[in-house]
Each structure stands twice: as structure tokens, then as C-alpha cells.
Scaffold this active site. Structure first.
Site, PDB file in Angstrom:
ATOM      1  N   ALA A 161      17.599   6.143  -4.446  1.00  0.00           N
ATOM      2  CA  ALA A 161      17.927   4.734  -4.674  1.00  0.00           C
ATOM      3  C   ALA A 161      18.683   4.551  -5.996  1.00  0.00           C
ATOM      4  CB  ALA A 161      16.654   3.889  -4.677  1.00  0.00           C
ATOM      5  N   CYS A 166     -16.044 -15.390  -9.588  1.00  0.00           N
ATOM      6  CA  CYS A 166     -15.538 -16.699 -10.020  1.00  0.00           C
ATOM      7  C   CYS A 166     -14.014 -16.778  -9.980  1.00  0.00           C
ATOM      8  CB  CYS A 166     -16.056 -17.032 -11.409  1.00  0.00           C
ATOM      9  SG  CYS A 166     -15.238 -16.134 -12.727  1.00  0.00           S
ATOM     10  N   THR A 195      10.908   2.773   1.242  1.00  0.00           N
ATOM     11  CA  THR A 195       9.609   2.495   1.859  1.00  0.00           C
ATOM     12  C   THR A 195       9.470   3.308   3.139  1.00  0.00           C
ATOM     13  OG1 THR A 195       8.147   0.762   2.671  1.00  0.00           O
ATOM     14  CG2 THR A 195      10.488   0.289   2.800  1.00  0.00           C
ATOM     15  N   HIS A 243       1.449  -6.690  -2.388  1.00  0.00           N
ATOM     16  CA  HIS A 243       0.245  -5.855  -2.522  1.00  0.00           C
ATOM     17  C   HIS A 243      -0.416  -6.016  -3.893  1.00  0.00           C
ATOM     18  CE1 HIS A 243       1.694  -3.011   0.937  1.00  0.00           C
ATOM     19  NE2 HIS A 243       1.170  -4.135   1.372  1.00  0.00           N
ATOM     20  N   ASN A 298       5.219  -2.642  -4.183  1.00  0.00           N
ATOM     21  CA  ASN A 298       4.755  -1.943  -5.380  1.00  0.00           C
ATOM     22  C   ASN A 298       3.861  -2.836  -6.230  1.00  0.00           C
ATOM     23  OD1 ASN A 298       6.306   0.117  -4.506  1.00  0.00           O
ATOM     24  ND2 ASN A 298       7.975  -0.202  -5.945  1.00  0.00           N
ATOM     25  N   TYR A 339      -7.449   3.609 -11.575  1.00  0.00           N
ATOM     26  CA  TYR A 339      -6.500   2.543 -11.918  1.00  0.00           C
ATOM     27  C   TYR A 339      -6.083   2.575 -13.381  1.00  0.00           C
ATOM     28  CZ  TYR A 339      -6.231   0.785  -7.281  1.00  0.00           C
ATOM     29  OH  TYR A 339      -5.952   0.696  -5.943  1.00  0.00           O
ATOM     30  N   CYS A 397     -11.979 -11.501 -11.222  1.00  0.00           N
ATOM     31  CA  CYS A 397     -13.406 -11.485 -10.957  1.00  0.00           C
ATOM     32  C   CYS A 397     -13.624 -11.856  -9.493  1.00  0.00           C
ATOM     33  CB  CYS A 397     -14.105 -12.490 -11.860  1.00  0.00           C
ATOM     34  SG  CYS A 397     -15.841 -12.693 -11.428  1.00  0.00           S
ATOM     35  N   CYS A 425     -16.518  -9.558 -16.240  1.00  0.00           N
ATOM     36  CA  CYS A 425     -16.057 -10.939 -16.377  1.00  0.00           C
ATOM     37  C   CYS A 425     -16.795 -11.602 -17.547  1.00  0.00           C
ATOM     38  CB  CYS A 425     -16.321 -11.706 -15.087  1.00  0.00           C
ATOM     39  SG  CYS A 425     -15.767 -13.413 -15.171  1.00  0.00           S
TER      40      CYS A 425
HETATM   41  P1  NAD Z   1       5.199   5.607   0.399  1.00  0.00           P
HETATM   42  O1  NAD Z   1       4.681   6.408  -0.732  1.00  0.00           O
HETATM   43  O2  NAD Z   1       4.470   5.622   1.688  1.00  0.00           O
HETATM   44  O3  NAD Z   1       6.726   5.986   0.733  1.00  0.00           O
HETATM   45  C1  NAD Z   1       7.724   6.030  -0.217  1.00  0.00           C
HETATM   46  C2  NAD Z   1       9.081   6.214   0.475  1.00  0.00           C
HETATM   47  O4  NAD Z   1      10.056   6.291  -0.548  1.00  0.00           O
HETATM   48  C3  NAD Z   1       9.209   7.484   1.318  1.00  0.00           C
HETATM   49  O5  NAD Z   1       9.755   7.146   2.580  1.00  0.00           O
HETATM   50  C4  NAD Z   1      10.201   8.356   0.517  1.00  0.00           C
HETATM   51  O6  NAD Z   1      11.066   9.109   1.335  1.00  0.00           O
HETATM   52  C5  NAD Z   1      10.992   7.322  -0.244  1.00  0.00           C
HETATM   53  N1  NAD Z   1      11.558   7.780  -1.521  1.00  0.00           N
HETATM   54  C6  NAD Z   1      10.989   8.632  -2.416  1.00  0.00           C
HETATM   55  N2  NAD Z   1      11.792   8.761  -3.495  1.00  0.00           N
HETATM   56  C7  NAD Z   1      12.879   7.984  -3.270  1.00  0.00           C
HETATM   57  C8  NAD Z   1      14.063   7.693  -4.015  1.00  0.00           C
HETATM   58  N3  NAD Z   1      14.268   8.234  -5.227  1.00  0.00           N
HETATM   59  N4  NAD Z   1      14.965   6.834  -3.476  1.00  0.00           N
HETATM   60  C9  NAD Z   1      14.762   6.290  -2.253  1.00  0.00           C
HETATM   61  N5  NAD Z   1      13.674   6.520  -1.495  1.00  0.00           N
HETATM   62  C10 NAD Z   1      12.729   7.355  -2.004  1.00  0.00           C
HETATM   63  O7  NAD Z   1       5.332   4.151  -0.192  1.00  0.00           O
HETATM   64  P2  NAD Z   1       5.392   2.724   0.463  1.00  0.00           P
HETATM   65  O8  NAD Z   1       6.118   2.769   1.753  1.00  0.00           O
HETATM   66  O9  NAD Z   1       5.861   1.811  -0.581  1.00  0.00           O
HETATM   67  O10 NAD Z   1       3.870   2.336   0.838  1.00  0.00           O
HETATM   68  C11 NAD Z   1       2.724   2.911   0.356  1.00  0.00           C
HETATM   69  C12 NAD Z   1       1.781   1.972  -0.371  1.00  0.00           C
HETATM   70  O11 NAD Z   1       1.510   2.559  -1.602  1.00  0.00           O
HETATM   71  C13 NAD Z   1       2.303   0.620  -0.703  1.00  0.00           C
HETATM   72  O12 NAD Z   1       1.384  -0.283  -0.225  1.00  0.00           O
HETATM   73  C14 NAD Z   1       2.322   0.506  -2.222  1.00  0.00           C
HETATM   74  O13 NAD Z   1       1.605  -0.640  -2.616  1.00  0.00           O
HETATM   75  C15 NAD Z   1       1.557   1.683  -2.702  1.00  0.00           C
HETATM   76  N6  NAD Z   1       2.157   2.423  -3.839  1.00  0.00           N
HETATM   77  C16 NAD Z   1       2.749   1.746  -4.869  1.00  0.00           C
HETATM   78  C17 NAD Z   1       3.328   2.428  -5.926  1.00  0.00           C
HETATM   79  C18 NAD Z   1       3.975   1.635  -7.055  1.00  0.00           C
HETATM   80  O14 NAD Z   1       3.580   0.510  -7.329  1.00  0.00           O
HETATM   81  N7  NAD Z   1       5.005   2.189  -7.726  1.00  0.00           N
HETATM   82  C19 NAD Z   1       3.326   3.814  -5.938  1.00  0.00           C
HETATM   83  C20 NAD Z   1       2.687   4.502  -4.881  1.00  0.00           C
HETATM   84  C21 NAD Z   1       2.123   3.765  -3.820  1.00  0.00           C
HETATM   85 ZN    ZN Z   2     -16.436 -14.183 -13.083  1.00  0.00          ZN
END
Ligand code: NAD
Ligand code: ZN
Length: 238
Positions: A217, A121, A176, A110, A93, A58, A118, A137
């Protein structure tokens, strides 16, 4: 032909919206981090077994996200949302790029990687104020955890989200994959209640929708939303 006004819109974003800002989607990383499967890192069991390892994962992501900037896709969404109080943004995201683009009230179903809490608490911390490598914490000395929803855990704000879905006349999904539930079935709920659906993705996910745009996008959204904004409505075939 049906013309729907630019209100009562539910926007769902996924990792794809942030890909052009340099934050990899899970598939973009090959589903791996240091040879661990991401599904084996982002779980409560993995955290209980080895919290230092999970925090290493993380902290790497936090550092990357802090250096990232929103892209044209994030700004296009901001422009659309500014039109009406009844356009809502729900994101899977955990990054803060929608906020960095100027959107307030983003619903992070998410969680949010820029905070930790924590488990004992429930005190919340900004990640800028926690100690590396293993944050504790200050109140009860427990190990803090990232404020993200892990595999096997229930997303947050679901009641609010389902309520917004019932009020939506247009459902827009951006970047997504449709692999993560329950977000993967939101469009079906909206559709069953009469909403029109719009999907934007780099790949054809095979999901049936009223409008589908294949591509990045960051390129599609500014053109598409500017067209809708200049007309004042979204046009559907039926
Ligand atoms: P995913 O990684 O499963 O899918 C991402 C989707 O985005 C794919 O279908 C792909 O084809 C598409 N994609 C890739 N580049 C693109 C672009 N430039 N324009 C448009 N579409 C594009 O992600 P998800 O469906 O969001 O789910 C996976 C889990 O992973 C989620 O729960 C999320 O919380 C987590 N995650 C979050 C992040 C972040 O916060 N940026 C990054 C990775 C994974
Ligand atoms: Zn605590």
C-alpha cells in the site's frame, strides 16, 4: 470506459495499511502472541477469565503503536480525502496512524486501542491516564477494558457505515484480508448498489473487483492516487 469523479468514495482499510509502519497484521504474527492464539486473547470470555493477561497483550500493542509513525500509504489517503467531504474513511484498525497522518473523522469500526472504558458505568479513559498492570475505574472501582471490538462482538457505527455504503459510487479496500465479517461483505453491498470497486493488497485474496493492485500500500497508493488527482477522475473499463 467510465470516468467517475473523486467524490462519494468509501475507503475501507485493514491491518495491511499499517504493516509498513511496523504494526504486524494478525497473520504477520503467525496468529500468535506468547503462544496464545490471538482469537483466544481478543475475546470477552478471555478477558473475564484473566483480565491481567489480556491487559498485558494490549499494553504491549499500545506501546508499539505509540512509537509508530504513519507511512506513505496513510499520507496518500489523507491527500485523497482532503479533496472532498464525500470521501469517507472506515478502518478496521484500532491504531491511530490515520489520525497521526492528519485525518479527522476516521470511523473506527473495531474501536480504538488508545482508549479504555468501564464496562459497568461506561466512563471512557485515555490509555495515557490509566494505571498498569490492571486499570480500574475511578468512579466505580470496576476493571476497565480496552475500547476494542473483540471476536464475537458487534462492530460499532454500523448504521452510519451502511448509510455511507448506499451513497458510494466507488468502494476502495486497502490491506484487508476479507476474513472478518461484516467488513468482508461491504464491497458486495456497494457493488449491488452500483458502485465500482478497487482493491489494493499484498496478496491476491481472490476477491472479484473492477480494479486490483497487487503490492505494498505504501508504494501503490501515492502513485495511484496522484494519478487520479491529476486527472480529476477514476477510470474503469466498464
Ligand atoms: P488481517 O491481518 O487479517 O489481513 C491483513 C491484510 O493486509 C492481508 O490480506 C495482507 O495480505 C495485507 N497486507 C499486508 N501487508 C500489506 C501491505 N504492506 N500493503 C497492502 N496490503 C498488505 O487484517 P484485517 O483484514 O484488517 O482484519 C483482522 C482484524 O485484526 C481486524 O479486525 C483488525 O481490527 C485487527 N488488527 C488490527 C491491527 C491494527 O490496528 N493495526 C493490526 C492487526 C489486526
Ligand atoms: Zn466505572
Amino acid at each position: 470506459m467510465i470516468k467517475l469523479p473523486l467524490k462519494n468514495i468509501f475507503i475501507l482499510t485493514g491491518a495491511g495499511i499499517s504493516a509498513e509502519s511496523g504494526i504486524a497484521t494478525f497473520r504477520g504474527t503467525g496468529g500468535l502472541w506468547n503462544n496464545y492464539r490471538i482469537e483466544d486473547v481478543a475475546t470477552p470470555a478471555a478477558f473475564n477469565k484473566n483480565p491481567s493477561l489480556i491487559w498485558e497483550f494490549y499494553f504491549e500493542r499500545i506501546d508499539k503503536i505509540r512509537k509508530s509513525k504513519p507511512n506513505d500509504g496513510h499520507y496518500a489517503i489523507k491527500k485523497l480525502i482532503s479533496l472532498s467531504k464525500n470521501i469517507h474513511l472506515i478502518t478496521q484498525n484500532v491504531d491511530d496512524l490515520h489520525e497521526k497522518a492528519g485525518i479527522k473523522n476516521v470511523i473506527h469500526m473495531h474501536g480504538d486501542i488508545m482508549t479504555a472504558f468501564c464496562p459497568k458505568c461506561k466512563k471512557k479513559y485515555s490509555v495515557t491516564r490509566i494505571k498498569r498492570p490492571l486499570p480500574m475505574c475511578k468512579q466505580c472501582d470496576s476493571i476497565l477494558r480496552p475500547n476494542v471490538v473483540w471476536f464475537g462482538e458487534k462492530p460499532i457505527y454500523l448504521e452510519k457505515i451502511y448509510n455511507l455504503l448506499t451513497k458510494s459510487s466507488v468502494f476502495i479496500s486497502i490491506g484487508t484480508s476479507g476474513n472478518v465479517y461484516p467488513a468482508a461483505e461491504f464491497h458486495l453491498i456497494a457493488k449491488s448498489l452500483g458502485a465500482r470497486t478497487v482493491f489494493i493488497n499484498l496478496e491476491d485474496t481472490g476477491i472479484q473487483s473492477d480494479l486490483f493492485f497487487l503490492g505494498k500500500a505504501g508504494i501503490i497508493l501515492p502513485q495511484l492516487f496522484d494519478k487520479w488527482i491529476s486527472k480529476g477522475y477514476i477510470e474503469f473499463n466498464k
